[in-house]
Design a protein around this motif. Sequence first.
Motif, PDB file in Angstrom:
ATOM      1  N   TYR A 117       0.834  -1.206   0.000  1.00 39.97           N
ATOM      2  CA  TYR A 117       0.000   0.000   0.000  1.00 39.97           C
ATOM      3  C   TYR A 117       0.867   1.253   0.000  1.00 39.97           C
ATOM      4  O   TYR A 117       0.600   2.202  -0.723  1.00 39.97           O
ATOM      5  N   GLU A 118       1.896   1.233   0.837  1.00 40.89           N
ATOM      6  CA  GLU A 118       2.782   2.391   0.925  1.00 40.89           C
ATOM      7  C   GLU A 118       3.498   2.632  -0.412  1.00 40.89           C
ATOM      8  O   GLU A 118       3.692   3.772  -0.823  1.00 40.89           O
ATOM      9  N   GLU A 119       3.882   1.553  -1.097  1.00 36.08           N
ATOM     10  CA  GLU A 119       4.550   1.683  -2.392  1.00 36.08           C
ATOM     11  C   GLU A 119       3.593   2.281  -3.427  1.00 36.08           C
ATOM     12  O   GLU A 119       3.977   3.169  -4.185  1.00 36.08           O
ATOM     13  N   TYR A 120       2.346   1.820  -3.462  1.00 35.02           N
ATOM     14  CA  TYR A 120       1.355   2.404  -4.369  1.00 35.02           C
ATOM     15  C   TYR A 120       1.141   3.880  -4.059  1.00 35.02           C
ATOM     16  O   TYR A 120       1.041   4.708  -4.951  1.00 35.02           O
ATOM     17  N   LYS A 121       1.074   4.189  -2.773  1.00 34.11           N
ATOM     18  CA  LYS A 121       0.875   5.578  -2.357  1.00 34.11           C
ATOM     19  C   LYS A 121       2.017   6.456  -2.861  1.00 34.11           C
ATOM     20  O   LYS A 121       1.790   7.556  -3.377  1.00 34.11           O
ATOM     21  N   LYS A 122       3.250   5.985  -2.750  1.00 38.41           N
ATOM     22  CA  LYS A 122       4.409   6.736  -3.236  1.00 38.41           C
ATOM     23  C   LYS A 122       4.346   6.926  -4.746  1.00 38.41           C
ATOM     24  O   LYS A 122       4.648   8.005  -5.262  1.00 38.41           O
ATOM     25  N   ARG A 123       3.961   5.878  -5.464  1.00 33.57           N
ATOM     26  CA  ARG A 123       3.893   5.964  -6.923  1.00 33.57           C
ATOM     27  C   ARG A 123       2.804   6.935  -7.368  1.00 33.57           C
ATOM     28  O   ARG A 123       3.001   7.706  -8.308  1.00 33.57           O
ATOM     29  N   ILE A 124       1.659   6.889  -6.717  1.00 36.71           N
ATOM     30  CA  ILE A 124       0.576   7.815  -7.048  1.00 36.71           C
ATOM     31  C   ILE A 124       1.012   9.245  -6.776  1.00 36.71           C
ATOM     32  O   ILE A 124       0.788  10.146  -7.586  1.00 36.71           O
ATOM     33  N   SER A 125       1.662   9.461  -5.654  1.00 36.85           N
ATOM     34  CA  SER A 125       2.137  10.797  -5.296  1.00 36.85           C
ATOM     35  C   SER A 125       3.170  11.301  -6.301  1.00 36.85           C
ATOM     36  O   SER A 125       3.130  12.463  -6.717  1.00 36.85           O
ATOM     37  N   ALA A 126       4.089  10.437  -6.707  1.00 38.36           N
ATOM     38  CA  ALA A 126       5.112  10.827  -7.683  1.00 38.36           C
ATOM     39  C   ALA A 126       4.472  11.172  -9.026  1.00 38.36           C
ATOM     40  O   ALA A 126       4.851  12.155  -9.673  1.00 38.36           O
ATOM     41  N   ALA A 127       3.495  10.381  -9.451  1.00 38.47           N
ATOM     42  CA  ALA A 127       2.804  10.655 -10.713  1.00 38.47           C
ATOM     43  C   ALA A 127       2.059  11.979 -10.631  1.00 38.47           C
ATOM     44  O   ALA A 127       2.087  12.783 -11.569  1.00 38.47           O
ATOM     45  N   TYR A 128       1.391  12.228  -9.514  1.00 35.98           N
ATOM     46  CA  TYR A 128       0.660  13.474  -9.309  1.00 35.98           C
ATOM     47  C   TYR A 128       1.609  14.665  -9.409  1.00 35.98           C
ATOM     48  O   TYR A 128       1.353  15.628 -10.135  1.00 35.98           O
ATOM     49  N   ASP A 129       2.732  14.582  -8.698  1.00 31.54           N
ATOM     50  CA  ASP A 129       3.709  15.681  -8.713  1.00 31.54           C
ATOM     51  C   ASP A 129       4.275  15.918 -10.107  1.00 31.54           C
ATOM     52  O   ASP A 129       4.475  17.065 -10.519  1.00 31.54           O
ATOM     53  N   ALA A 130       4.512  14.832 -10.848  1.00 30.29           N
ATOM     54  CA  ALA A 130       5.047  14.962 -12.206  1.00 30.29           C
ATOM     55  C   ALA A 130       4.052  15.671 -13.121  1.00 30.29           C
ATOM     56  O   ALA A 130       4.440  16.531 -13.924  1.00 30.29           O
ATOM     57  N   ILE A 131       2.792  15.336 -12.998  1.00 32.89           N
ATOM     58  CA  ILE A 131       1.773  15.971 -13.848  1.00 32.89           C
ATOM     59  C   ILE A 131       1.610  17.437 -13.476  1.00 32.89           C
ATOM     60  O   ILE A 131       1.458  18.287 -14.349  1.00 32.89           O
ATOM     61  N   VAL A 132       1.659  17.741 -12.189  1.00 28.80           N
ATOM     62  CA  VAL A 132       1.539  19.140 -11.750  1.00 28.80           C
ATOM     63  C   VAL A 132       2.609  19.991 -12.414  1.00 28.80           C
ATOM     64  O   VAL A 132       2.345  21.125 -12.836  1.00 28.80           O
ATOM     65  N   THR A 133       3.813  19.457 -12.555  1.00 32.52           N
ATOM     66  CA  THR A 133       4.887  20.239 -13.170  1.00 32.52           C
ATOM     67  C   THR A 133       4.644  20.488 -14.650  1.00 32.52           C
ATOM     68  O   THR A 133       5.222  21.416 -15.226  1.00 32.52           O
ATOM     69  N   LEU A 134       3.798  19.674 -15.291  1.00 32.93           N
ATOM     70  CA  LEU A 134       3.500  19.839 -16.712  1.00 32.93           C
ATOM     71  C   LEU A 134       2.430  20.890 -16.985  1.00 32.93           C
ATOM     72  O   LEU A 134       2.328  21.398 -18.097  1.00 32.93           O
ATOM     73  N   ILE A 135       1.633  21.196 -15.981  1.00 28.14           N
ATOM     74  CA  ILE A 135       0.515  22.101 -16.188  1.00 28.14           C
ATOM     75  C   ILE A 135       0.991  23.549 -16.145  1.00 28.14           C
ATOM     76  O   ILE A 135       1.674  23.974 -15.225  1.00 28.14           O
ATOM     77  N   ASP A 136       0.626  24.295 -17.165  1.00 27.04           N
ATOM     78  CA  ASP A 136       0.921  25.723 -17.238  1.00 27.04           C
ATOM     79  C   ASP A 136      -0.325  26.456 -16.768  1.00 27.04           C
ATOM     80  O   ASP A 136      -1.322  26.529 -17.490  1.00 27.04           O
ATOM     81  N   VAL A 137      -0.297  26.987 -15.559  1.00 24.35           N
ATOM     82  CA  VAL A 137      -1.484  27.621 -14.997  1.00 24.35           C
ATOM     83  C   VAL A 137      -1.908  28.865 -15.768  1.00 24.35           C
ATOM     84  O   VAL A 137      -3.052  29.301 -15.671  1.00 24.35           O
ATOM     85  N   ASP A 138      -1.006  29.420 -16.536  1.00 25.51           N
ATOM     86  CA  ASP A 138      -1.318  30.605 -17.326  1.00 25.51           C
ATOM     87  C   ASP A 138      -1.687  30.266 -18.769  1.00 25.51           C
ATOM     88  O   ASP A 138      -1.799  31.161 -19.612  1.00 25.51           O
ATOM     89  N   ALA A 139      -1.898  28.998 -19.062  1.00 25.05           N
ATOM     90  CA  ALA A 139      -2.162  28.567 -20.444  1.00 25.05           C
ATOM     91  C   ALA A 139      -3.375  29.269 -21.038  1.00 25.05           C
ATOM     92  O   ALA A 139      -3.399  29.572 -22.223  1.00 25.05           O
ATOM     93  N   GLY A 140      -4.375  29.544 -20.231  1.00 25.73           N
ATOM     94  CA  GLY A 140      -5.572  30.204 -20.737  1.00 25.73           C
ATOM     95  C   GLY A 140      -5.338  31.632 -21.185  1.00 25.73           C
ATOM     96  O   GLY A 140      -6.112  32.178 -21.971  1.00 25.73           O
ATOM     97  N   ASP A 141      -4.261  32.235 -20.698  1.00 28.53           N
ATOM     98  CA  ASP A 141      -3.958  33.621 -21.042  1.00 28.53           C
ATOM     99  C   ASP A 141      -2.937  33.756 -22.170  1.00 28.53           C
ATOM    100  O   ASP A 141      -2.557  34.854 -22.535  1.00 28.53           O
ATOM    101  N   LYS A 142      -2.484  32.617 -22.703  1.00 27.76           N
ATOM    102  CA  LYS A 142      -1.454  32.658 -23.739  1.00 27.76           C
ATOM    103  C   LYS A 142      -2.072  32.410 -25.113  1.00 27.76           C
ATOM    104  O   LYS A 142      -3.095  31.764 -25.249  1.00 27.76           O
ATOM    105  N   ASP A 143      -1.404  32.916 -26.123  1.00 19.48           N
ATOM    106  CA  ASP A 143      -1.840  32.703 -27.505  1.00 19.48           C
ATOM    107  C   ASP A 143      -0.928  31.659 -28.140  1.00 19.48           C
ATOM    108  O   ASP A 143       0.255  31.903 -28.356  1.00 19.48           O
ATOM    109  N   TYR A 144      -1.488  30.498 -28.416  1.00 25.38           N
ATOM    110  CA  TYR A 144      -0.734  29.419 -29.033  1.00 25.38           C
ATOM    111  C   TYR A 144      -0.973  29.356 -30.542  1.00 25.38           C
ATOM    112  O   TYR A 144      -0.619  28.384 -31.183  1.00 25.38           O
ATOM    113  N   GLY A 145      -1.602  30.363 -31.073  1.00 25.11           N
ATOM    114  CA  GLY A 145      -1.836  30.428 -32.514  1.00 25.11           C
ATOM    115  C   GLY A 145      -2.718  29.292 -33.003  1.00 25.11           C
ATOM    116  O   GLY A 145      -3.752  28.994 -32.416  1.00 25.11           O
TER     117      GLY A 145
END
Length: 73
Positions: A10-38
């Motif tokens: 359980y603890e190993e799954y918890k660590k993996r889920i947390s690591a995946a969550y943190d990795a995805i958070v780093t991919l999200i650009d919170v200002d994406a809605g305000d940018k022009d991507y053409g």
Amino acid sequence: MTEKMEKWEYEEYKKRISAAYDAIVTLIDVDAGDKDYGDKQIEYMEMHDELSNALDGLSNASLNLAVLKEDYL
């Protein structure tokens, strides 16, 4: 009959889920809605929606794992 998970599993799954969550958070650009991507604006917005959905899924998985841990350990 299925084998019961051990506490360390359980603890190993918890660590993996947390690591995946943190990795995805780093991919999200919170200002994406305000940018022009053409020409790619829709694709970028859809990508960010999918990343947000993935975060929701991981949050739900984490909650489900916590419930399983309480029920079976």
